[in-house]
Enzyme design. Structure first.
Site, PDB file in Angstrom:
ATOM      1  N   PHE A   1      47.080  42.903  36.040  1.00 39.65           N
ATOM      2  CA  PHE A   1      46.674  41.755  36.851  1.00 39.65           C
ATOM      3  C   PHE A   1      47.721  40.669  36.678  1.00 39.65           C
ATOM      4  O   PHE A   1      47.923  40.154  35.582  1.00 39.65           O
ATOM      5  CB  PHE A   1      45.296  41.199  36.468  1.00 39.65           C
ATOM      6  CG  PHE A   1      44.922  40.029  37.334  1.00 39.65           C
ATOM      7  CD1 PHE A   1      44.335  40.224  38.579  1.00 39.65           C
ATOM      8  CD2 PHE A   1      45.222  38.730  36.945  1.00 39.65           C
ATOM      9  CE1 PHE A   1      44.036  39.147  39.409  1.00 39.65           C
ATOM     10  CE2 PHE A   1      44.923  37.656  37.773  1.00 39.65           C
ATOM     11  CZ  PHE A   1      44.327  37.858  38.999  1.00 39.65           C
TER      12      PHE A   1
ATOM     13  N   ASP B   1      54.246  38.929  30.833  1.00 32.56           N
ATOM     14  CA  ASP B   1      53.284  38.023  31.456  1.00 32.56           C
ATOM     15  C   ASP B   1      52.289  37.611  30.374  1.00 32.56           C
ATOM     16  O   ASP B   1      51.351  38.349  30.067  1.00 32.56           O
ATOM     17  CB  ASP B   1      52.583  38.702  32.643  1.00 32.56           C
ATOM     18  CG  ASP B   1      51.577  37.767  33.320  1.00 32.56           C
ATOM     19  OD1 ASP B   1      51.233  36.714  32.726  1.00 32.56           O
ATOM     20  OD2 ASP B   1      51.118  38.094  34.438  1.00 32.56           O
TER      21      ASP B   1
ATOM     22  N   LYS C   1      47.941  29.113  32.750  1.00 31.88           N
ATOM     23  CA  LYS C   1      46.603  28.868  32.204  1.00 31.88           C
ATOM     24  C   LYS C   1      46.570  27.757  31.147  1.00 31.88           C
ATOM     25  O   LYS C   1      46.589  26.594  31.513  1.00 31.88           O
ATOM     26  CB  LYS C   1      46.008  30.190  31.693  1.00 31.88           C
ATOM     27  CG  LYS C   1      45.703  31.136  32.868  1.00 31.88           C
ATOM     28  CD  LYS C   1      44.680  32.196  32.563  1.00 31.88           C
ATOM     29  CE  LYS C   1      44.141  32.840  33.826  1.00 31.88           C
ATOM     30  NZ  LYS C   1      44.838  34.032  34.266  1.00 31.88           N
TER      31      LYS C   1
END
Ligand SMILES: *Cc1c(COP(=O)(O)O)cnc(C)c1O
Length: 393
Positions: free
Chosen positions: A134, A219, A248
Protein backbone atom coordinates in the site's frame (compact mmCIF):
# COMPACT_ATOMS: atom_id res chain seq x y z
CA UNK A 1 -24.94 9.01 17.81
CA UNK A 2 -24.52 7.71 14.28
CA UNK A 3 -24.03 11.12 12.66
CA UNK A 4 -25.00 10.22 9.12
CA UNK A 5 -23.09 12.15 6.44
CA UNK A 6 -25.45 12.39 3.46
CA UNK A 7 -23.27 14.97 1.70
CA UNK A 8 -19.98 13.21 2.15
CA UNK A 9 -18.91 11.03 -0.77
CA UNK A 10 -18.92 7.40 0.21
CA UNK A 11 -15.24 6.61 -0.34
CA UNK A 12 -15.01 5.53 3.32
CA UNK A 13 -17.26 3.47 5.59
CA UNK A 14 -16.38 5.00 8.97
CA UNK A 15 -17.39 3.40 12.23
CA UNK A 16 -20.51 5.15 13.52
CA UNK A 17 -18.70 7.43 15.96
CA UNK A 18 -18.63 11.20 15.52
CA UNK A 19 -15.57 12.72 17.13
CA UNK A 20 -15.96 16.24 18.43
CA UNK A 21 -12.79 16.71 20.42
CA UNK A 22 -9.60 14.84 21.22
CA UNK A 23 -6.76 14.92 23.70
CA UNK A 24 -3.75 12.64 23.90
CA UNK A 25 -4.85 9.04 23.36
CA UNK A 26 -8.53 9.85 23.92
CA UNK A 27 -11.31 11.21 21.72
CA UNK A 28 -14.76 12.43 22.77
CA UNK A 29 -17.86 12.07 20.62
CA UNK A 30 -20.65 14.58 20.08
CA UNK A 31 -22.54 13.09 23.07
CA UNK A 32 -19.59 13.36 25.42
CA UNK A 33 -18.66 9.65 25.30
CA UNK A 34 -14.94 8.96 25.48
CA UNK A 35 -13.00 6.44 23.44
CA UNK A 36 -9.41 5.27 23.54
CA UNK A 37 -7.94 5.88 20.08
CA UNK A 38 -6.01 2.73 19.21
CA UNK A 39 -5.64 3.70 15.54
CA UNK A 40 -4.17 7.17 15.95
CA UNK A 41 -4.84 8.32 12.40
CA UNK A 42 -3.06 5.28 10.95
CA UNK A 43 0.08 6.42 12.78
CA UNK A 44 -0.28 10.09 11.84
CA UNK A 45 -0.92 10.79 15.53
CA UNK A 46 2.17 9.10 16.96
CA UNK A 47 2.48 11.85 19.57
CA UNK A 48 -1.21 11.87 20.46
CA UNK A 49 -4.02 14.25 19.69
CA UNK A 50 -3.18 17.92 20.15
CA UNK A 51 0.27 17.19 21.52
CA UNK A 52 1.08 20.38 23.50
CA UNK A 53 4.59 20.74 22.06
CA UNK A 54 3.36 20.36 18.51
CA UNK A 55 0.27 22.53 18.95
CA UNK A 56 2.57 25.14 20.51
CA UNK A 57 4.85 25.07 17.48
CA UNK A 58 1.85 25.39 15.16
CA UNK A 59 0.33 28.28 17.13
CA UNK A 60 3.62 30.18 17.18
CA UNK A 61 3.96 29.77 13.46
CA UNK A 62 0.31 30.74 12.79
CA UNK A 63 1.19 34.12 14.25
CA UNK A 64 4.17 34.56 11.92
CA UNK A 65 3.67 33.19 8.40
CA UNK A 66 1.74 30.21 7.06
CA UNK A 67 2.44 30.07 3.34
CA UNK A 68 5.11 31.56 1.16
CA UNK A 69 5.13 29.15 -1.81
CA UNK A 70 8.52 27.89 -2.90
CA UNK A 71 8.82 30.88 -5.21
CA UNK A 72 10.35 32.54 -2.14
CA UNK A 73 12.33 31.23 0.79
CA UNK A 74 10.90 30.97 4.29
CA UNK A 75 12.91 31.04 7.50
CA UNK A 76 11.35 27.71 8.52
CA UNK A 77 12.18 25.37 5.65
CA UNK A 78 15.96 25.08 5.82
CA UNK A 79 16.04 24.50 9.61
CA UNK A 80 13.36 21.79 9.24
CA UNK A 81 15.18 20.18 6.30
CA UNK A 82 18.49 20.28 8.19
CA UNK A 83 16.96 18.63 11.25
CA UNK A 84 15.17 15.96 9.20
CA UNK A 85 18.27 15.25 7.11
CA UNK A 86 20.23 14.83 10.34
CA UNK A 87 17.60 12.44 11.76
CA UNK A 88 17.82 10.39 8.56
CA UNK A 89 21.61 10.72 8.19
CA UNK A 90 21.09 11.94 4.62
CA UNK A 91 21.93 15.11 2.66
CA UNK A 92 18.69 16.42 1.19
CA UNK A 93 14.98 16.72 1.91
CA UNK A 94 12.27 17.30 -0.68
CA UNK A 95 9.11 18.38 1.18
CA UNK A 96 5.62 17.52 -0.02
CA UNK A 97 2.26 17.20 1.73
CA UNK A 98 0.64 13.78 1.59
CA UNK A 99 2.17 10.34 1.66
CA UNK A 100 1.03 9.59 -1.87
CA UNK A 101 2.87 12.71 -3.04
CA UNK A 102 6.06 11.50 -1.36
CA UNK A 103 5.68 8.18 -3.17
CA UNK A 104 5.05 9.91 -6.50
CA UNK A 105 8.09 12.08 -5.87
CA UNK A 106 10.19 9.03 -5.03
CA UNK A 107 9.12 7.41 -8.29
CA UNK A 108 10.04 10.52 -10.30
CA UNK A 109 13.41 10.84 -8.58
CA UNK A 110 14.17 7.15 -9.10
CA UNK A 111 13.32 7.37 -12.80
CA UNK A 112 15.34 10.55 -13.30
CA UNK A 113 18.25 8.89 -11.48
CA UNK A 114 17.81 5.84 -13.70
CA UNK A 115 18.12 7.89 -16.89
CA UNK A 116 20.63 10.50 -15.79
CA UNK A 117 22.97 8.45 -13.64
CA UNK A 118 22.44 4.79 -14.52
CA UNK A 119 21.84 5.60 -18.22
CA UNK A 120 18.75 3.44 -18.63
CA UNK A 121 17.33 3.93 -22.17
CA UNK A 122 14.58 6.56 -22.31
CA UNK A 123 11.17 5.52 -20.95
CA UNK A 124 12.37 2.04 -20.02
CA UNK A 125 13.00 2.49 -16.30
CA UNK A 126 11.34 -0.08 -14.06
CA UNK A 127 10.59 -0.06 -10.37
CA UNK A 128 10.17 -3.30 -8.46
CA UNK A 129 7.42 -3.35 -5.82
CA UNK A 130 6.07 -5.98 -3.45
CA UNK A 131 2.79 -7.88 -3.55
CA UNK A 132 0.34 -6.70 -0.90
CA UNK A 133 1.77 -3.19 -0.97
CA UNK A 134 0.00 0.00 0.00
CA UNK A 135 1.62 3.23 -1.18
CA UNK A 136 -1.39 5.52 -1.60
CA UNK A 137 -4.27 6.27 -3.94
CA UNK A 138 -3.07 8.15 -7.03
CA UNK A 139 -3.59 6.63 -10.46
CA UNK A 140 0.11 5.78 -10.77
CA UNK A 141 0.24 4.22 -7.32
CA UNK A 142 -2.91 2.10 -7.71
CA UNK A 143 -1.39 0.85 -10.97
CA UNK A 144 0.89 -1.40 -8.92
CA UNK A 145 -1.58 -2.28 -6.17
CA UNK A 146 -2.90 -5.83 -6.11
CA UNK A 147 -5.93 -4.86 -4.03
CA UNK A 148 -8.99 -5.05 -6.30
CA UNK A 149 -10.84 -2.34 -4.33
CA UNK A 150 -7.95 0.07 -4.78
CA UNK A 151 -7.50 -0.67 -8.46
CA UNK A 152 -10.54 -1.97 -10.32
CA UNK A 153 -12.11 0.48 -12.78
CA UNK A 154 -9.37 3.06 -12.31
CA UNK A 155 -7.29 2.08 -15.33
CA UNK A 156 -5.63 2.57 -17.72
CA UNK A 157 -2.66 1.89 -15.53
CA UNK A 158 0.87 3.24 -15.44
CA UNK A 159 3.45 0.83 -16.87
CA UNK A 160 6.96 0.38 -15.51
CA UNK A 161 6.30 -1.57 -12.31
CA UNK A 162 7.16 -5.18 -11.56
CA UNK A 163 5.61 -6.99 -8.60
CA UNK A 164 7.44 -9.66 -6.61
CA UNK A 165 6.32 -11.51 -3.45
CA UNK A 166 6.97 -9.56 -0.23
CA UNK A 167 9.69 -11.11 1.91
CA UNK A 168 11.28 -13.15 -0.90
CA UNK A 169 14.72 -11.69 -1.60
CA UNK A 170 15.56 -14.30 -4.25
CA UNK A 171 12.49 -13.36 -6.29
CA UNK A 172 13.51 -9.74 -6.00
CA UNK A 173 17.07 -10.46 -7.16
CA UNK A 174 15.71 -12.38 -10.12
CA UNK A 175 13.40 -9.54 -11.16
CA UNK A 176 16.24 -7.01 -11.44
CA UNK A 177 17.64 -6.28 -14.89
CA UNK A 178 19.53 -3.46 -16.63
CA UNK A 179 16.39 -1.34 -16.81
CA UNK A 180 15.62 -1.54 -13.09
CA UNK A 181 15.97 1.84 -11.43
CA UNK A 182 14.68 1.04 -7.96
CA UNK A 183 13.12 -1.35 -5.52
CA UNK A 184 10.35 0.28 -3.48
CA UNK A 185 8.96 -1.52 -0.45
CA UNK A 186 7.40 -0.93 2.92
CA UNK A 187 9.83 -2.46 5.45
CA UNK A 188 6.71 -3.63 7.28
CA UNK A 189 3.44 -3.64 5.34
CA UNK A 190 0.97 -1.64 7.42
CA UNK A 191 -2.23 -1.62 5.41
CA UNK A 192 -1.73 -5.32 4.59
CA UNK A 193 -2.12 -5.98 8.34
CA UNK A 194 1.30 -5.21 9.88
CA UNK A 195 3.03 -7.88 7.82
CA UNK A 196 6.62 -8.28 8.97
CA UNK A 197 9.05 -9.82 6.47
CA UNK A 198 11.27 -12.76 7.48
CA UNK A 199 14.34 -11.73 9.46
CA UNK A 200 17.24 -10.87 7.19
CA UNK A 201 15.02 -9.84 4.27
CA UNK A 202 15.72 -6.11 4.49
CA UNK A 203 19.45 -6.79 4.85
CA UNK A 204 19.38 -8.90 1.69
CA UNK A 205 17.36 -6.28 -0.18
CA UNK A 206 20.05 -3.78 0.80
CA UNK A 207 22.87 -6.08 -0.36
CA UNK A 208 21.17 -7.00 -3.62
CA UNK A 209 20.26 -3.43 -4.55
CA UNK A 210 23.77 -2.20 -3.73
CA UNK A 211 25.42 -4.95 -5.78
CA UNK A 212 23.14 -4.46 -8.76
CA UNK A 213 23.21 -0.66 -8.82
CA UNK A 214 19.53 -0.22 -8.01
CA UNK A 215 18.05 2.29 -5.57
CA UNK A 216 16.45 0.96 -2.40
CA UNK A 217 13.41 3.11 -1.59
CA UNK A 218 11.84 2.49 1.82
CA UNK A 219 8.27 3.68 2.19
CA UNK A 220 8.39 4.48 5.92
CA UNK A 221 5.28 6.65 5.78
CA UNK A 222 3.50 4.44 8.29
CA UNK A 223 6.36 2.37 9.76
CA UNK A 224 8.73 5.26 10.36
CA UNK A 225 9.15 7.98 12.97
CA UNK A 226 9.17 5.86 16.09
CA UNK A 227 6.28 3.49 15.51
CA UNK A 228 8.31 0.26 15.52
CA UNK A 229 10.62 1.17 18.38
CA UNK A 230 13.24 2.62 16.04
CA UNK A 231 13.26 5.87 14.14
CA UNK A 232 12.84 3.78 10.99
CA UNK A 233 11.65 0.20 10.62
CA UNK A 234 14.67 -0.44 8.37
CA UNK A 235 16.87 0.14 11.43
CA UNK A 236 15.42 -3.01 13.01
CA UNK A 237 17.78 -4.84 10.67
CA UNK A 238 20.47 -2.18 10.75
CA UNK A 239 19.62 -1.27 7.18
CA UNK A 240 19.89 2.19 5.59
CA UNK A 241 17.97 2.58 2.32
CA UNK A 242 18.93 5.04 -0.43
CA UNK A 243 15.70 6.93 -0.04
CA UNK A 244 13.18 7.36 2.77
CA UNK A 245 9.58 8.24 2.01
CA UNK A 246 8.03 9.89 5.05
CA UNK A 247 4.60 11.27 5.88
CA UNK A 248 1.82 10.67 8.39
CA UNK A 249 3.43 11.38 11.82
CA UNK A 250 5.76 13.96 10.26
CA UNK A 251 2.82 16.38 10.37
CA UNK A 252 2.19 15.75 14.07
CA UNK A 253 -1.47 15.02 13.35
CA UNK A 254 -1.90 18.73 12.68
CA UNK A 255 -1.03 19.37 9.06
CA UNK A 256 -0.15 17.06 6.18
CA UNK A 257 3.63 16.93 5.87
CA UNK A 258 5.55 14.43 3.78
CA UNK A 259 9.08 14.25 2.51
CA UNK A 260 11.55 12.37 0.38
CA UNK A 261 14.94 12.14 2.05
CA UNK A 262 18.08 10.94 0.27
CA UNK A 263 21.69 11.80 -0.44
CA UNK A 264 22.73 14.40 -2.98
CA UNK A 265 23.83 11.78 -5.52
CA UNK A 266 20.19 10.62 -5.69
CA UNK A 267 17.88 13.51 -4.82
CA UNK A 268 20.28 15.98 -6.43
CA UNK A 269 19.19 14.75 -9.88
CA UNK A 270 16.07 16.95 -9.60
CA UNK A 271 16.54 20.47 -11.00
CA UNK A 272 14.42 23.62 -10.58
CA UNK A 273 11.13 23.39 -12.43
CA UNK A 274 11.05 19.61 -12.61
CA UNK A 275 8.96 18.96 -9.52
CA UNK A 276 7.09 20.92 -6.91
CA UNK A 277 4.01 21.63 -4.86
CA UNK A 278 2.23 24.85 -3.93
CA UNK A 279 1.97 23.82 -0.29
CA UNK A 280 4.96 21.50 0.06
CA UNK A 281 7.39 22.77 2.68
CA UNK A 282 5.17 25.68 3.73
CA UNK A 283 6.22 27.48 6.94
CA UNK A 284 3.43 26.01 9.08
CA UNK A 285 4.22 22.49 7.89
CA UNK A 286 7.95 23.08 8.36
CA UNK A 287 7.48 24.42 11.90
CA UNK A 288 5.36 21.43 12.93
CA UNK A 289 7.60 18.94 11.11
CA UNK A 290 10.64 20.44 12.77
CA UNK A 291 9.04 20.05 16.20
CA UNK A 292 8.26 16.41 15.36
CA UNK A 293 11.87 15.79 14.35
CA UNK A 294 13.13 17.44 17.56
CA UNK A 295 10.92 15.12 19.59
CA UNK A 296 12.26 12.07 17.75
CA UNK A 297 15.87 13.23 18.05
CA UNK A 298 15.73 12.54 21.80
CA UNK A 299 15.12 8.82 21.24
CA UNK A 300 12.49 8.89 23.99
CA UNK A 301 9.56 7.98 21.75
CA UNK A 302 11.36 5.12 20.06
CA UNK A 303 12.26 3.73 23.49
CA UNK A 304 8.68 4.11 24.63
CA UNK A 305 7.34 2.33 21.54
CA UNK A 306 9.75 -0.53 22.21
CA UNK A 307 8.85 -0.92 25.89
CA UNK A 308 5.11 -0.49 25.46
CA UNK A 309 5.16 -2.75 22.41
CA UNK A 310 6.78 -5.53 24.40
CA UNK A 311 4.13 -5.13 27.05
CA UNK A 312 1.30 -5.11 24.51
CA UNK A 313 2.79 -8.10 22.69
CA UNK A 314 2.72 -10.23 25.84
CA UNK A 315 -0.94 -9.39 26.43
CA UNK A 316 -1.92 -10.04 22.81
CA UNK A 317 0.01 -13.29 22.53
CA UNK A 318 -2.14 -14.64 25.37
CA UNK A 319 -5.21 -14.19 23.12
CA UNK A 320 -3.94 -16.53 20.40
CA UNK A 321 -6.28 -19.51 20.41
CA UNK A 322 -8.90 -17.44 22.28
CA UNK A 323 -10.58 -15.94 19.23
CA UNK A 324 -7.31 -14.73 17.73
CA UNK A 325 -5.44 -16.83 15.17
CA UNK A 326 -2.24 -14.78 14.89
CA UNK A 327 -0.58 -11.64 16.23
CA UNK A 328 2.18 -9.69 14.47
CA UNK A 329 3.79 -6.90 16.42
CA UNK A 330 6.62 -4.45 15.78
CA UNK A 331 7.08 -1.81 18.45
CA UNK A 332 3.70 -0.32 19.27
CA UNK A 333 2.11 -1.58 16.07
CA UNK A 334 0.09 -4.77 15.90
CA UNK A 335 -1.88 -6.78 13.38
CA UNK A 336 -4.34 -9.18 15.01
CA UNK A 337 -5.98 -11.88 12.91
CA UNK A 338 -9.45 -12.64 14.22
CA UNK A 339 -10.78 -16.20 14.12
CA UNK A 340 -13.67 -16.08 11.61
CA UNK A 341 -15.81 -18.08 14.07
CA UNK A 342 -15.95 -15.05 16.43
CA UNK A 343 -16.63 -12.47 13.71
CA UNK A 344 -15.08 -10.30 11.03
CA UNK A 345 -12.56 -7.58 11.71
CA UNK A 346 -15.30 -5.02 11.15
CA UNK A 347 -17.68 -6.71 13.61
CA UNK A 348 -14.97 -6.84 16.27
CA UNK A 349 -14.16 -3.18 15.59
CA UNK A 350 -17.82 -2.21 16.08
CA UNK A 351 -18.06 -4.17 19.32
CA UNK A 352 -14.85 -2.60 20.59
CA UNK A 353 -16.24 0.81 19.72
CA UNK A 354 -19.30 0.08 21.84
CA UNK A 355 -16.86 -0.61 24.70
CA UNK A 356 -14.95 2.61 24.15
CA UNK A 357 -12.00 1.43 22.06
CA UNK A 358 -11.43 2.61 18.50
CA UNK A 359 -9.58 0.32 16.10
CA UNK A 360 -9.68 -0.28 12.36
CA UNK A 361 -10.11 -3.53 10.50
CA UNK A 362 -8.15 -4.31 7.37
CA UNK A 363 -8.53 -7.05 4.75
CA UNK A 364 -11.52 -8.75 6.37
CA UNK A 365 -10.20 -10.68 9.37
CA UNK A 366 -7.46 -8.41 10.67
CA UNK A 367 -7.57 -5.53 13.11
CA UNK A 368 -4.68 -3.14 13.35
CA UNK A 369 -3.52 -1.38 16.50
CA UNK A 370 -1.36 1.73 16.22
CA UNK A 371 -2.04 3.65 19.44
CA UNK A 372 -0.32 6.96 20.10
CA UNK A 373 3.17 6.45 21.52
CA UNK A 374 2.00 8.66 24.41
CA UNK A 375 -0.46 6.00 25.64
CA UNK A 376 0.00 4.54 29.13
CA UNK A 377 0.57 0.84 29.82
CA UNK A 378 -2.58 0.77 31.96
CA UNK A 379 -4.58 2.14 29.03
CA UNK A 380 -3.20 -0.57 26.77
CA UNK A 381 -4.16 -3.17 29.37
CA UNK A 382 -7.67 -1.81 29.51
CA UNK A 383 -7.97 -1.91 25.69
CA UNK A 384 -6.78 -5.53 25.58
CA UNK A 385 -9.29 -6.39 28.34
CA UNK A 386 -12.07 -4.95 26.18
CA UNK A 387 -10.84 -7.04 23.24
CA UNK A 388 -10.85 -10.13 25.42
CA UNK A 389 -14.45 -9.46 26.47
CA UNK A 390 -15.52 -8.85 22.86
CA UNK A 391 -13.85 -12.06 21.67
CA UNK A 392 -15.67 -14.05 24.38
CA UNK A 393 -19.10 -12.50 23.76
C1 LIG B 1 -0.74 6.06 4.36
C2 LIG B 1 0.34 5.54 3.49
C3 LIG B 1 0.65 6.14 2.25
C4 LIG B 1 -0.20 7.25 1.68
O1 LIG B 1 -0.25 8.38 2.49
P1 LIG B 1 -1.42 9.47 2.26
O2 LIG B 1 -1.01 10.60 3.14
O3 LIG B 1 -2.70 8.83 2.67
O4 LIG B 1 -1.41 9.83 0.82
C5 LIG B 1 1.71 5.65 1.55
N1 LIG B 1 2.45 4.63 1.99
C6 LIG B 1 2.19 4.03 3.17
C7 LIG B 1 3.05 2.91 3.63
C8 LIG B 1 1.12 4.44 3.95
O5 LIG B 1 0.82 3.82 5.08
Amino acid sequence: MTGAEPHVARNYAPLPVTIASADGAWVTDADGRRYLDMLAGYSALNFGHRNPTLVGAAKDQLDRATLTSRAFRSDQLEPFAAALAELCKKDLVLPMNTGAEAVETGIKVARAWGYRVKRIPENRAKIIVAAGNFHGRTTTIVSFSDDADARDDFGPFMPGFVTVPFGDADALAEAIDDETAAVMIEPIQGEAGVVIPPEGYLKRVREITRERGVLFIADEIQSGLGRTGETFACAREGVVPDMYLLGKALGGGIVPVSAVVANDDVLGVIHPGEHGSTFGGNPLAAAVGHAVVDMLATGHWQERARALGEHLGEKLDALVGEGVTAVRIAGLWAGIDIDPSVGTGREISEKLMARGVLVKDTHGQTIRLAPPLTIRATELDWAVEQLEIVLKS
